[in-house]
Design an enzyme around this catalytic site. Structure first.
Site, PDB file in Angstrom:
ATOM      1  N   ARG A  36      59.921 -11.011   9.394  1.00  0.00           N
ATOM      2  CA  ARG A  36      59.017 -11.916   8.611  1.00  0.00           C
ATOM      3  C   ARG A  36      60.239 -12.746   7.986  1.00  0.00           C
ATOM      4  NH1 ARG A  36      53.407  -9.282   7.308  1.00  0.00           N
ATOM      5  NH2 ARG A  36      52.427  -9.595   9.497  1.00  0.00           N
ATOM      6  N   LYS A 223      38.260  -2.357  21.189  1.00  0.00           N
ATOM      7  CA  LYS A 223      36.405  -2.643  21.314  1.00  0.00           C
ATOM      8  C   LYS A 223      35.455  -3.954  21.454  1.00  0.00           C
ATOM      9  CE  LYS A 223      35.267  -0.113  16.520  1.00  0.00           C
ATOM     10  NZ  LYS A 223      34.756  -1.357  15.604  1.00  0.00           N
ATOM     11  N   GLY A 380      48.092  -7.727  16.659  1.00  0.00           N
ATOM     12  CA  GLY A 380      48.523  -6.625  16.440  1.00  0.00           C
ATOM     13  C   GLY A 380      48.957  -5.439  16.595  1.00  0.00           C
ATOM     14  N   GLY A 403      45.292 -11.465  13.224  1.00  0.00           N
ATOM     15  CA  GLY A 403      44.243 -12.474  13.814  1.00  0.00           C
ATOM     16  C   GLY A 403      44.589 -13.217  14.041  1.00  0.00           C
TER      17      GLY A 403
HETATM   18  P1  ADP Z   1      45.304  -6.177  18.922  1.00  0.00           P
HETATM   19  O1  ADP Z   1      45.808  -5.462  17.582  1.00  0.00           O
HETATM   20  O2  ADP Z   1      46.867  -6.518  19.839  1.00  0.00           O
HETATM   21  O3  ADP Z   1      44.167  -7.089  19.281  1.00  0.00           O
HETATM   22  P2  ADP Z   1      43.472  -3.724  18.867  1.00  0.00           P
HETATM   23  O4  ADP Z   1      43.230  -3.830  17.718  1.00  0.00           O
HETATM   24  O5  ADP Z   1      41.717  -4.138  19.928  1.00  0.00           O
HETATM   25  O6  ADP Z   1      44.321  -4.443  19.474  1.00  0.00           O
HETATM   26  O7  ADP Z   1      43.190  -2.224  19.984  1.00  0.00           O
HETATM   27  C1  ADP Z   1      44.238  -1.219  18.965  1.00  0.00           C
HETATM   28  C2  ADP Z   1      43.981  -0.253  19.910  1.00  0.00           C
HETATM   29  O8  ADP Z   1      42.872   0.283  20.754  1.00  0.00           O
HETATM   30  C3  ADP Z   1      45.347   1.327  19.372  1.00  0.00           C
HETATM   31  O9  ADP Z   1      45.119   1.464  18.368  1.00  0.00           O
HETATM   32  C4  ADP Z   1      44.469   1.791  20.444  1.00  0.00           C
HETATM   33  O10 ADP Z   1      44.918   2.998  20.378  1.00  0.00           O
HETATM   34  C5  ADP Z   1      43.397   1.619  21.077  1.00  0.00           C
HETATM   35  N1  ADP Z   1      42.140   2.061  21.846  1.00  0.00           N
HETATM   36  C6  ADP Z   1      43.280   1.928  23.253  1.00  0.00           C
HETATM   37  N2  ADP Z   1      42.438   2.343  24.352  1.00  0.00           N
HETATM   38  C7  ADP Z   1      41.971   3.632  23.998  1.00  0.00           C
HETATM   39  C8  ADP Z   1      41.078   4.148  24.213  1.00  0.00           C
HETATM   40  N3  ADP Z   1      40.745   4.547  26.012  1.00  0.00           N
HETATM   41  N4  ADP Z   1      40.213   4.292  23.548  1.00  0.00           N
HETATM   42  C9  ADP Z   1      39.979   4.423  21.652  1.00  0.00           C
HETATM   43  N5  ADP Z   1      41.084   4.025  21.245  1.00  0.00           N
HETATM   44  C10 ADP Z   1      41.556   2.855  22.271  1.00  0.00           C
END
Ligand code: ADP
Ligand code: MG
Length: 423
Positions: A36, A223, A380, A403
């Site tokens: 950063r 999610k 992230g 975010g």
């Molecule tokens: P970002 O931060 O890039 O937006 P998210 O926070 O939505 O991504 O998702 C990342 C998390 O999703 C990771 O910690 C990963 O382990 C989890 N994840 C991905 N696939 C699965 C799954 N099938 N079951 C449970 N967790 C999952």
């Protein structure tokens, strides 16, 4: 881009208050990752070279508001500590002093550290500045007024500000004093973007507004509920939408598949149906995993050994949990991005933190690395995954804001961008 940048204003002799993201990871007062800091340098150097007086401000960590009369939100483990002890603890963990020292090395000894934000020390040091010099203010969040976007705090900060520069994309989705408020009261001659924000807006904004087609979005992660806005917005724009990660199981449920013990949001099944129908109505190619890697339970520890098998997506056993996309899906998804010209990816395809369950995410990262498409990574964990798996230098752009990049992909206006002057 329709916002003014530092190149659109004359900064010579001007006090430029620059909101940067110097929220670096630290351990025992030592900076453990300088990314950063390096990211902030081009804007700082440009301003120095053009004769500005550069006043930098940032937050670091989650400190107590030690510059207020009453320290609030004491964590359970710190209950009973005296004010002096809380202040000492906060300064040790969250002072920007070590960052100032590092910046001073990188910028030829031109950087001074102010021990407060709007107090006597900051005022004296800013008043003494010459052109081409830099003062870094102490951690903004030592004041609770920063996140509260307090008007008087904005006005006090504006004393250091002929020209306001925002270059902290990572906090651009927050309406805090330093990220947006300060530009609201007409106290600065101009409010402009630095190079980091400019790049984020040009690359991500360009892809969303005017994508070179075929335009493919890959969405995964934990999610559906976190990503509703992103899916909805991107459905309006893409040619192909690819879904992976835990999010896929809510869509499976909507198709009537058994999902076993996989993460699944029952209250979002209806929505998943609607989104699927919307994709169809719009003629968007909508891809879900055709096979799934399952295990008996979530890995514990997350990177621990785990026994897995691959099953067709419509045949997940009732006692199994889906944790990654299978090999057939990997091939399908790799093929779907092969001829793309623009790809936006948010959300890992599986539990990438575990080597056994990172294969789907690796396959997609590899496919992106091999396309000639413009490849943009937002989110992230997605950014962390791409870096951790060694594909960072193969992507066109990895957003510096978790975010903030999500809100941007949702099509929301970011307060830290909205407050800047239009061209
Ligand atoms: P970002 O931060 O890039 O937006 P998210 O926070 O939505 O991504 O998702 C990342 C998390 O999703 C990771 O910690 C990963 O382990 C989890 N994840 C991905 N696939 C699965 C799954 N099938 N079951 C449970 N967790 C999952
Ligand atoms: Mg995340």
């Amino acid at each position: 881009m329709n916002k003014k940048t530092i190149k659109d204003v004359d900064v010579k002799g001007k006090k430029c208050l620059v909101r940067v993201d110097l929220n670096v990871p630290m351990k025992n007062g030592v900076i453990t990752d300088e990314n950063r800091i390096n990211g902030a340098l081009p804007t700082i150097r440009y301003l120095m070279e053009h004769g500005a007086k550069v006043v930098l401000c940032s937050h670091l960590g989650r400190p107590y508001n030690i510059f207020n009369d009453k320290i609030k939100k004491i964590k359970p483990e710190d209950e009973g500590l005296s004010r002096e002890e809380l202040v000492a603890k906060t300064l040790k963990k969250c002072s920007l002093r070590p960052v100032a020292a590092r910046l001073n090395e990188l910028l030829g000894g031109k950087v001074t550290f102010a021990e407060d934000v709007i107090g006597a020390d900051a005022k004296a040091k800013v008043a003494a500045m010459k052109e081409g010099e830099v003062v870094l203010l102490e951690n903004l969040r030592f004041h609770e007024e920063e996140t509260k976007n307090d008007e008087n705090f904005c006005r006090a900060l504006a004393e250091f500000c002929d020209i306001y520069v925002n270059d902290a994309f990572g906090t651009a989705h927050r309406a805090h004093a330093s990220t947006a408020g300060i530009a609201q009261y007409g106290l600065c001659e101009a409010a402009v973007a630095g190079f980091l924000i400019e790049k984020e807006l040009e690359i991500m904004g360009g892809a969303l507004e005017n994508p070179v087609r075929p335009f493919v979005a890959i969405l995964g992660g934990a999610k559906v509920s976190d990503k509703i806005g992103v899916i909805t917005n991107l459905l309006e724009k893409v040619d192909t939408l690819i879904v992976g990660g835990a999010m896929a199981y809510t869509f499976f449920k909507a198709k009537g598949y058994e999902v076993g013990t996989s993460l699944c949001e029952l209250d979002k099944v209806e929505l998943a149906k609607e989104l699927t129908e919307k994709a169809e109505a719009k003629g968007v190619r909508f891809l879900l995993p055709i096979d799934t890697v399952v295990a008996t339970s979530f890995p514990d520890p997350i990177d621990g050994e785990i026994a897995v098998e691959t099953v067709p997506s419509n045949a997940i056993p009732a006692d199994k949990m889906g944790l990654d996309i299978g090999e057939k899906t990997q091939a399908l998804y790799a093929d779907a991005v092969k001829n793309a010209k623009t790809v936006i990816w948010n959300g890992p395809m599986g539990v990438f933190e575990n080597p056994t369950l990172a294969k789907g995410t690796i396959a997609v990262a590899k496919a992106l690395a091999e396309t000639s498409a413009t490849t943009i990574i937002g989110g992230g964990d997605s950014a962390a995954a791409v870096k951790q798996l060694g594909f960072a230098d193969k992507m066109t752009h990895i957003s510096t804001g978790g975010g903030a990049s999500l809100e941007f992909l949702e099509g929301l206006e970011l307060p830290g961008v909205a407050c800047l002057d239009n061209k």
